[in-house]
Every structure is written in structure tokens, then in C-alpha cells.
Write a protein that holds these residues in place. Structure first.
Motif, PDB file in Angstrom:
ATOM      1  N   HIS A 109       0.849  -1.190   0.000  1.00 26.23           N
ATOM      2  CA  HIS A 109       0.000   0.000   0.000  1.00 26.23           C
ATOM      3  C   HIS A 109       0.886   1.241   0.000  1.00 26.23           C
ATOM      4  O   HIS A 109       2.001   1.211   0.520  1.00 26.23           O
ATOM      5  CB  HIS A 109      -0.890   0.058   1.251  1.00 26.23           C
ATOM      6  CG  HIS A 109      -1.720  -1.158   1.484  1.00 26.23           C
ATOM      7  ND1 HIS A 109      -1.950  -1.670   2.735  1.00 26.23           N
ATOM      8  CD2 HIS A 109      -2.363  -1.978   0.630  1.00 26.23           C
ATOM      9  CE1 HIS A 109      -2.711  -2.750   2.646  1.00 26.23           C
ATOM     10  NE2 HIS A 109      -2.972  -2.957   1.368  1.00 26.23           N
ATOM     11  N   GLU A 110       0.373   2.315  -0.556  1.00 24.93           N
ATOM     12  CA  GLU A 110       1.069   3.596  -0.500  1.00 24.93           C
ATOM     13  C   GLU A 110       0.227   4.549   0.338  1.00 24.93           C
ATOM     14  O   GLU A 110      -0.958   4.739   0.050  1.00 24.93           O
ATOM     15  CB  GLU A 110       1.254   4.149  -1.911  1.00 24.93           C
ATOM     16  CG  GLU A 110       2.049   5.429  -1.959  1.00 24.93           C
ATOM     17  CD  GLU A 110       2.279   5.924  -3.371  1.00 24.93           C
ATOM     18  OE1 GLU A 110       2.285   7.155  -3.558  1.00 24.93           O
ATOM     19  OE2 GLU A 110       2.442   5.088  -4.283  1.00 24.93           O
ATOM     20  N   ALA A 111       0.817   5.116   1.382  1.00 25.64           N
ATOM     21  CA  ALA A 111       0.082   6.027   2.250  1.00 25.64           C
ATOM     22  C   ALA A 111      -0.047   7.384   1.579  1.00 25.64           C
ATOM     23  O   ALA A 111       0.945   8.002   1.212  1.00 25.64           O
ATOM     24  CB  ALA A 111       0.781   6.157   3.595  1.00 25.64           C
ATOM     25  N   GLY A 112      -1.285   7.824   1.432  1.00 25.50           N
ATOM     26  CA  GLY A 112      -1.537   9.133   0.848  1.00 25.50           C
ATOM     27  C   GLY A 112      -1.837  10.165   1.915  1.00 25.50           C
ATOM     28  O   GLY A 112      -1.788  11.358   1.678  1.00 25.50           O
ATOM     29  N   GLY A 113      -2.129   9.688   3.111  1.00 26.05           N
ATOM     30  CA  GLY A 113      -2.450  10.585   4.215  1.00 26.05           C
ATOM     31  C   GLY A 113      -2.911   9.792   5.419  1.00 26.05           C
ATOM     32  O   GLY A 113      -2.999   8.562   5.386  1.00 26.05           O
ATOM     33  N   THR A 129      -9.613   4.045   0.442  1.00 18.60           N
ATOM     34  CA  THR A 129      -8.734   3.978  -0.721  1.00 18.60           C
ATOM     35  C   THR A 129      -8.923   5.255  -1.521  1.00 18.60           C
ATOM     36  O   THR A 129     -10.031   5.550  -1.968  1.00 18.60           O
ATOM     37  CB  THR A 129      -9.062   2.744  -1.586  1.00 18.60           C
ATOM     38  OG1 THR A 129      -8.945   1.583  -0.784  1.00 18.60           O
ATOM     39  CG2 THR A 129      -8.139   2.648  -2.780  1.00 18.60           C
ATOM     40  N   GLU A 130      -7.843   6.016  -1.684  1.00 14.01           N
ATOM     41  CA  GLU A 130      -7.903   7.261  -2.458  1.00 14.01           C
ATOM     42  C   GLU A 130      -7.787   6.969  -3.953  1.00 14.01           C
ATOM     43  O   GLU A 130      -8.518   7.541  -4.758  1.00 14.01           O
ATOM     44  CB  GLU A 130      -6.773   8.196  -2.036  1.00 14.01           C
ATOM     45  CG  GLU A 130      -6.875   8.664  -0.605  1.00 14.01           C
ATOM     46  CD  GLU A 130      -5.672   9.488  -0.176  1.00 14.01           C
ATOM     47  OE1 GLU A 130      -4.972  10.056  -1.047  1.00 14.01           O
ATOM     48  OE2 GLU A 130      -5.424   9.558   1.035  1.00 14.01           O
ATOM     49  N   PRO A 143       0.256  -0.006  -6.696  1.00 13.37           N
ATOM     50  CA  PRO A 143      -0.262  -0.111  -5.330  1.00 13.37           C
ATOM     51  C   PRO A 143      -1.393   0.888  -5.109  1.00 13.37           C
ATOM     52  O   PRO A 143      -1.388   1.978  -5.704  1.00 13.37           O
ATOM     53  CB  PRO A 143       0.951   0.231  -4.455  1.00 13.37           C
ATOM     54  CG  PRO A 143       1.802   1.091  -5.316  1.00 13.37           C
ATOM     55  CD  PRO A 143       1.585   0.604  -6.729  1.00 13.37           C
ATOM     56  N   PRO A 144      -2.356   0.546  -4.263  1.00 10.99           N
ATOM     57  CA  PRO A 144      -3.409   1.506  -3.963  1.00 10.99           C
ATOM     58  C   PRO A 144      -2.856   2.624  -3.078  1.00 10.99           C
ATOM     59  O   PRO A 144      -1.991   2.388  -2.235  1.00 10.99           O
ATOM     60  CB  PRO A 144      -4.453   0.670  -3.211  1.00 10.99           C
ATOM     61  CG  PRO A 144      -3.657  -0.428  -2.593  1.00 10.99           C
ATOM     62  CD  PRO A 144      -2.544  -0.717  -3.558  1.00 10.99           C
ATOM     63  N   ILE A 145      -3.331   3.835  -3.288  1.00  7.18           N
ATOM     64  CA  ILE A 145      -2.974   4.956  -2.419  1.00  7.18           C
ATOM     65  C   ILE A 145      -4.098   5.085  -1.403  1.00  7.18           C
ATOM     66  O   ILE A 145      -5.270   5.200  -1.780  1.00  7.18           O
ATOM     67  CB  ILE A 145      -2.784   6.251  -3.227  1.00  7.18           C
ATOM     68  CG1 ILE A 145      -1.675   6.057  -4.267  1.00  7.18           C
ATOM     69  CG2 ILE A 145      -2.470   7.422  -2.299  1.00  7.18           C
ATOM     70  CD1 ILE A 145      -1.500   7.226  -5.213  1.00  7.18           C
TER      71      ILE A 145
END
Length: 156
Positions: A109-113, A129-130, A143-145
Motif C-alpha cells: 500500500h502507499e500512504a496518501g495521508g 482507498t484514495e 499499489p493503492p494509495i
């Protein structure tokens, strides 16, 4: 023969010509030869050895189509269109990844916030999920943000 070839032929012919080609490949195949894993697809060894350049071309064309579908998905203004693209991709093994409620894993996963929460049990889980991620038969394409819950006690 790969699933996306079933019922199709390169020259636009009908299913009968494909069945004849499959029958010819099966006749030429060594019955004792195991099925090998090539680029994460199950492939009959005889198929790859008869026309490896066609196999490579088909894989390249599949990658290009998947890439184009992801591009179109990201720009779809209608949720119905985006959903239909996801259904089409799922039919060929490309799955949308929405890990809402799952434990955040930085390797996939990629952290967007982040967003605060009073509930300690939610600390470190995906709030939403952004940007949808995608995987192709288990291999991450994108990867999902995501937004991750963080405990207000640890942020204070």
C-alpha cells in the motif's frame, strides 16, 4: 493455450480455426512434458516452442492493453464506466485492489495521508482507498494509495 486466445484467431477468423490450431499443438506436444510457468501464465511447452515470437508478441500486446485500460479507468468520469473497465480487467486476471479496513502494509500500500481516530483498534488500518490499485494474478501493477487511521493518543 492462454485463456485470452480462446475463441479468437489473429486473422479475425472464427473459433473453428483456433480449435484446429489447438488440436495441432496438442498432437505435437510431448505427453510427458510438464506444463511450465512462463511470465506467470500456464503455458504448454509445445505452444511456446512452436512460435515463441508469437507468444512474446501476445504478452506484449496484453501488457499494452492492460496499461491502456488502467489509463482509461483513471480518467473515466462515470462510475459505471470505471466499474465496467474493472469487470473487463478482472475477466483477464487483473484485479482492482481496495484494501479498506485492512491493516496498512507499506510493502503493498502507499500512504496518501492519515486521519485521526479515537478507536485504538483502528490504529494502523486503512480508512479509505484514495486511488484504486491493481494486481495481475498476484503481481502488483500499481499499489493503492490509501488514507490510514492513526490513534489520536499517539498523535497528541
Amino acid at each position: 493455450m492462454a485463456s485470452w486466445f480462446k475463441g479468437k484467431s489473429k486473422d479475425g477468423g472464427n473459433e473453428d480455426s483456433t480449435i484446429q490450431v489447438e488440436a495441432q499443438v496438442i498432437e505435437n506436444a510431448d505427453a510427458a512434458a510438464p506444463v511450465e510457468l512462463v511470465d506467470d501464465f500456464r503455458v504448454e511447452p509445445a505452444l511456446v516452442s512452436i512460435a515463441p515470437e508469437l507468444y512474446d508478441q501476445a504478452l506484449d500486446e496484453r501488457r499494452a492493453l492492460v496499461t491502456m485500460c488502467l489509463y482509461a479507468h483513471d480518467r473515466a468520469r462515470s462510475s459505471g464506466v470505471a466499474e465496467r473497465i474493472e469487470e473487463g480487467l478482472a475477466a483477464v486476471g487483473v484485479e482492482a485492489v481496495r484494501p479498506d479496513g485492512a491493516k496498512f502494509d507499506p510493502s503493498v500500500h502507499e500512504a496518501g495521508g492519515t486521519t485521526g481516530t479515537e478507536d485504538e483498534a483502528l490504529d494502523g488500518t486503512v480508512a479509505e482507498t484514495e486511488v484504486v490499485g491493481f494486481s495481475d494474478r498476484g503481481q502488483v501493477l500499481r499499489p493503492p494509495i490509501v488514507t490510514v487511521y492513526t490513534s489520536k493518543a499517539t498523535t497528541a
